[in-house]
Design a protein around this motif. Structure first.
Motif, PDB file in Angstrom:
ATOM      1  N   ASN A  96      47.118  36.266  21.282  1.00 62.33           N
ATOM      2  CA  ASN A  96      46.317  34.960  21.216  1.00 62.33           C
ATOM      3  C   ASN A  96      47.058  33.815  21.588  1.00 62.33           C
ATOM      4  N   THR A  97      48.342  33.727  22.041  1.00 63.06           N
ATOM      5  CA  THR A  97      48.981  32.510  22.735  1.00 63.06           C
ATOM      6  C   THR A  97      48.381  32.158  24.039  1.00 63.06           C
ATOM      7  N   PRO A  98      47.962  30.840  23.996  1.00 63.33           N
ATOM      8  CA  PRO A  98      47.422  30.518  25.559  1.00 63.33           C
ATOM      9  C   PRO A  98      48.731  30.386  26.194  1.00 63.33           C
ATOM     10  N   PHE A  99      48.443  30.527  27.775  1.00 63.29           N
ATOM     11  CA  PHE A  99      49.644  30.431  28.713  1.00 63.29           C
ATOM     12  C   PHE A  99      48.751  29.765  29.783  1.00 63.29           C
ATOM     13  N   ALA A 100      49.687  28.754  30.406  1.00 63.80           N
ATOM     14  CA  ALA A 100      49.013  28.196  31.956  1.00 63.80           C
ATOM     15  C   ALA A 100      49.081  29.261  32.955  1.00 63.80           C
ATOM     16  N   LEU A 101      48.033  29.439  33.679  1.00 66.09           N
ATOM     17  CA  LEU A 101      47.807  30.716  34.247  1.00 66.09           C
ATOM     18  C   LEU A 101      48.339  30.495  35.750  1.00 66.09           C
ATOM     19  N   ALA A 270      43.255  21.714  37.898  1.00 65.77           N
ATOM     20  CA  ALA A 270      42.764  22.663  36.936  1.00 65.77           C
ATOM     21  C   ALA A 270      41.891  23.798  37.602  1.00 65.77           C
ATOM     22  N   PRO A 271      41.221  23.487  38.633  1.00 66.05           N
ATOM     23  CA  PRO A 271      40.411  24.495  39.240  1.00 66.05           C
ATOM     24  C   PRO A 271      41.138  25.588  39.843  1.00 66.05           C
ATOM     25  N   SER A 272      42.561  25.402  40.536  1.00 67.08           N
ATOM     26  CA  SER A 272      43.131  26.179  41.256  1.00 67.08           C
ATOM     27  C   SER A 272      44.375  26.846  40.399  1.00 67.08           C
ATOM     28  N   ALA A 273      44.839  26.114  39.256  1.00 63.40           N
ATOM     29  CA  ALA A 273      46.275  26.581  38.661  1.00 63.40           C
ATOM     30  C   ALA A 273      46.560  26.164  37.078  1.00 63.40           C
ATOM     31  N   PHE A 274      45.525  25.196  36.679  1.00 66.93           N
ATOM     32  CA  PHE A 274      45.801  24.683  35.509  1.00 66.93           C
ATOM     33  C   PHE A 274      44.860  25.190  34.204  1.00 66.93           C
ATOM     34  N   ILE A 275      44.297  26.220  34.494  1.00 66.70           N
ATOM     35  CA  ILE A 275      43.247  26.872  33.374  1.00 66.70           C
ATOM     36  C   ILE A 275      44.455  27.649  32.193  1.00 66.70           C
ATOM     37  N   THR A 276      44.081  27.530  31.234  1.00 62.66           N
ATOM     38  CA  THR A 276      45.099  28.147  30.083  1.00 62.66           C
ATOM     39  C   THR A 276      44.135  29.266  29.568  1.00 62.66           C
ATOM     40  N   SER A 277      44.546  30.264  29.218  1.00 65.03           N
ATOM     41  CA  SER A 277      43.972  31.490  28.801  1.00 65.03           C
ATOM     42  C   SER A 277      45.113  32.398  27.734  1.00 65.03           C
ATOM     43  N   THR A 278      44.579  33.357  27.149  1.00 61.39           N
ATOM     44  CA  THR A 278      45.164  34.199  26.412  1.00 61.39           C
ATOM     45  C   THR A 278      45.055  35.688  26.915  1.00 61.39           C
ATOM     46  N   ALA A 279      46.068  36.458  26.327  1.00 58.41           N
ATOM     47  CA  ALA A 279      45.883  37.988  26.627  1.00 58.41           C
ATOM     48  C   ALA A 279      44.624  38.493  26.486  1.00 58.41           C
ATOM     49  N   PRO A 342      42.097  54.520  45.683  1.00 61.39           N
ATOM     50  CA  PRO A 342      41.367  53.737  45.081  1.00 61.39           C
ATOM     51  C   PRO A 342      41.529  52.045  45.400  1.00 61.39           C
ATOM     52  N   THR A 343      40.485  51.304  45.154  1.00 68.69           N
ATOM     53  CA  THR A 343      40.684  49.877  45.685  1.00 68.69           C
ATOM     54  C   THR A 343      41.243  49.018  44.169  1.00 68.69           C
ATOM     55  N   LEU A 344      42.148  48.196  44.372  1.00 72.50           N
ATOM     56  CA  LEU A 344      42.764  47.547  43.413  1.00 72.50           C
ATOM     57  C   LEU A 344      42.571  45.902  43.746  1.00 72.50           C
ATOM     58  N   TRP A 345      42.061  45.330  42.739  1.00 71.69           N
ATOM     59  CA  TRP A 345      41.824  43.851  42.667  1.00 71.69           C
ATOM     60  C   TRP A 345      43.041  43.373  41.897  1.00 71.69           C
ATOM     61  N   GLU A 346      43.533  42.314  42.381  1.00 77.16           N
ATOM     62  CA  GLU A 346      44.875  41.512  42.036  1.00 77.16           C
ATOM     63  C   GLU A 346      45.041  39.861  42.281  1.00 77.16           C
ATOM     64  N   HIS A 347      45.859  39.505  41.435  1.00 80.09           N
ATOM     65  CA  HIS A 347      46.269  37.976  41.766  1.00 80.09           C
ATOM     66  C   HIS A 347      47.379  37.823  41.046  1.00 80.09           C
ATOM     67  N   PRO A 348      48.266  37.321  41.498  1.00 85.74           N
ATOM     68  CA  PRO A 348      49.527  36.499  40.914  1.00 85.74           C
ATOM     69  C   PRO A 348      49.327  35.280  40.785  1.00 85.74           C
ATOM     70  N   GLY A 349      49.513  34.632  39.841  1.00 85.69           N
ATOM     71  CA  GLY A 349      49.833  33.032  39.344  1.00 85.69           C
ATOM     72  C   GLY A 349      51.130  32.651  38.936  1.00 85.69           C
ATOM     73  N   SER A 350      51.422  31.384  39.252  1.00 85.88           N
ATOM     74  CA  SER A 350      52.479  30.792  38.693  1.00 85.88           C
ATOM     75  C   SER A 350      52.317  29.270  38.745  1.00 85.88           C
ATOM     76  N   THR A 351      52.714  28.692  37.801  1.00 83.78           N
ATOM     77  CA  THR A 351      52.903  27.260  37.738  1.00 83.78           C
ATOM     78  C   THR A 351      54.330  26.902  37.725  1.00 83.78           C
ATOM     79  N   GLU A 352      54.765  25.843  37.744  1.00 86.27           N
ATOM     80  CA  GLU A 352      56.174  25.402  37.806  1.00 86.27           C
ATOM     81  C   GLU A 352      57.136  26.052  36.604  1.00 86.27           C
ATOM     82  N   ARG A 353      56.255  26.432  35.501  1.00 88.79           N
ATOM     83  CA  ARG A 353      56.970  26.954  34.517  1.00 88.79           C
ATOM     84  C   ARG A 353      56.351  28.015  33.715  1.00 88.79           C
ATOM     85  N   SER A 354      55.621  28.723  34.367  1.00 89.45           N
ATOM     86  CA  SER A 354      54.772  29.907  33.881  1.00 89.45           C
ATOM     87  C   SER A 354      54.452  31.091  34.964  1.00 89.45           C
TER      88      SER A 354
END
Length: 524
Positions: A96-101, A270-279, A342-354
């Motif tokens: 439940n720890t939030p991370f920048a996505l 925010a719309p492209s990189a700085f939404i935060t969420s938890t596992a 099978p088809t896989l949907w995926e996306h990597p993400g990174s900010t400068e520190r996450s």
């Protein structure tokens, strides 16, 4: 042979570079035996103990400060776990720890757009000029760009324009002002022609969401996505995320030690990189995509998964998702275009520190959530290598041997060694000036050797480094995303300037000391 698409995905990030798409994961050893994954081929999925051992080793190898992971099998949580620290004080990471996505934020923004389409408030073919006339100014080269082209990164907006949100000193910071700036930039090609990943596409989508709903992006996000999916900790408001225990971001300085290091974080990102969420919240998102009931209609979720453009021969792009064959079901990623995969949907993400990574395969009920408060640093392919190995481990196939570029491997050493060499050359020249040598060789050797070393190090700093990072040496977002490399290059250039000044002084002294009519040969 590993498909090039896998590496292309990690390089488009949105950091950026981004720049330099994030490395990591963690799977916890549960107290019960792991059920079999729903793979439709003869593989031997990893046991809980094997996965735990794998992640422990990866965490050690990568020096990850903190990591949270969830794995779904048949859309049921098979593993969930958290490792390490969320901050310098030793605050533990939990699911439940939030991370920048980072760029996995895009699927939230895209889902909000799909909700507006269902509500008949916008369509995929509506244009920027019609939706944002006050921001496009009537003269924007992007006035004819459609919603679909923004969602699929085929607007013609450059990757460079989208990197402004990582600039430590941006000219503007609001979504509207950044949209206005981007809309007056020059396109890299006609709209609808080529895929060019750019965070700016989703900044503009954020402005469209704001203007259509009459709400702030945060309020619209909560109304259209967070509340319907019954998420509890997802937000684009940094202050709210901080109050919920947002994980501090770490940076791997010179590959030797990691420490909490602030990074750029601006509202327009925010719309492209700085939404935060938890596992926990991201697990609910994937469960909805895999067919679990939620407050968002199944047809809307299906629309968000529908490919809008082709990226390359291996993959397509939907609304915030790369779409490709699940080639990790083959040993060594062989036959990546096998039509039976099978088809896989995926996306990597990174900010400068996450870093983050999301993936799901609906036909298998498989989902993976990975979060970490760690930066990519100078090795921009870490996420790709790790997530490939992780997927192979989960389904029980053999991964190809990981290959790391020699220059990337040597980067931490070079970042320290080059300034030291420059300093030694500078010191040698200063010493030679103070203690003139009687011979011609003794007088000119420091100048010749120092000149060669200076030219070589400056060439690395101003040609090799920008060429490898894909960013201009004078681009602020580059300095902010790899601060250790920026410090090293800055010191090298500073010493180079000092050496040139010392060289000029040395040359002047030699000329002034030469007696009139007497040659160096006679004096020697």
């Amino acid at each position: 042979m590993r498909s090039p698409a896998r590496h292309n995905v990690s390089r488009r990030r949105g950091l950026r570079r981004r720049v330099f798409a994030a490395a990591l994961a963690g799977l916890v050893l549960t107290s019960f035996a792991a059920p079999s994954l729903a793979v439709d081929r003869s593989t031997s999925p990893a046991t809980a103990a094997e996965l735990d051992s794998f992640v422990q080793q990866q965490r050690s190898d990568l020096g990850l400060p903190g990591v949270a992971v969830v794995v779904l099998s048949k859309n049921v949580v098979m593993f969930e776990g958290a490792y390490g620290s969320a901050g310098p004080a030793g605050r533990p990471v939990t699911i439940n720890t939030p991370f920048a996505l980072g760029s996995t934020s895009k699927q939230f923004t895209a889902l909000a757009v799909q909700q507006l389409i269902v509500q008949r408030r916008v369509t995929l073919v509506d244009t920027v000029g019609a939706l944002l006339p006050e921001l496009s100014g009537g003269s924007s080269p992007f006035a004819g760009v459609t919603i679909a082209q923004l969602l699929s990164h085929t607007s013609g907006i450059s990757t460079h324009e989208g990197d402004e949100e990582f600039n430590p000193w941006p000219s503007v910071t609001s979504i509207d002002d950044e949209t206005r700036r981007v809309l007056q930039s020059q396109p890299v090609g006609p709209a609808g022609a080529d895929f060019e990943y750019s965070n700016a596409n989703y900044t503009i989508l954020g402005a469209i969401i704001d203007h259509i709903t009459g709400l702030s992006f945060e309020d619209a996000l909560q109304t259209l996505v967070v509340v319907p999916l019954r998420l509890t900790s997802t937000t684009s408001d940094e202050r709210v995320a901080q109050s919920r225990g947002l994980a501090d971001g770490y940076y791997p300085w010179f590959g030797a030690f990691s420490t909490a290091t602030p990074g750029a974080w601006w509202p327009m990102g925010a719309p492209s990189a700085f939404i935060t969420s938890t596992a926990t919240d991201l697990t609910r998102v994937l469960q909805a995509q895999l067919g679990a009931s939620s407050g968002i209609d199944a047809s809307t979720l299906e629309a968000s998964r529908t490919p809008l453009t082709r990226v390359d021969q291996y993959s397509q792009y939907a609304s915030g998702w790369y779409v490709r064959p699940f080639w990790e079901l083959h040993d060594n990623d062989e036959n990546g275009l096998d039509p039976s995969l099978p088809t896989l949907w995926e996306h990597p993400g990174s900010t400068e520190r996450s870093m983050s990574y999301l993936a799901f395969a609906p036909s298998m009920g498989l989902g993976v959530v990975v979060l970490s408060n760690y930066a990519l640093g100078t090795d921009q392919d870490k996420l790709s290598r790790f997530t490939t190995a992780l997927l192979h481990k989960i389904v029980g196939t053999t991964d190809s041997p990981a290959s790391v570029d020699a220059l990337t491997s040597a980067a931490p050493l070079l970042m320290v060694a080059l300034p030291i060499v420059q300093l030694l050359m500078f010191g040698w020249l200063v010493f030679a000036l103070a203690r003139p040598r009687p011979s011609r060789v003794g007088r000119w050797m420091p100048l010749l050797v120092g000149g060669f070393v200076t030219i070589a190090t400056v060439f690395i700093a101003v040609v090799v480094v920008p060429g490898r990072t894909g960013a201009s040496l004078f681009e602020p977002s580059w300095w902010n995303s790899t601060p250790d490399l920026a410090v090293s290059v800055g010191v090298v250039l500073l010493f180079a300037v000092g050496w040139v000044v010392a060289f000029a002084v040395a040359l002047l002294k030699r000329l002034v000391r030469r007696p009139s009519g007497v040659s160096d040969a006679v004096r020697s």
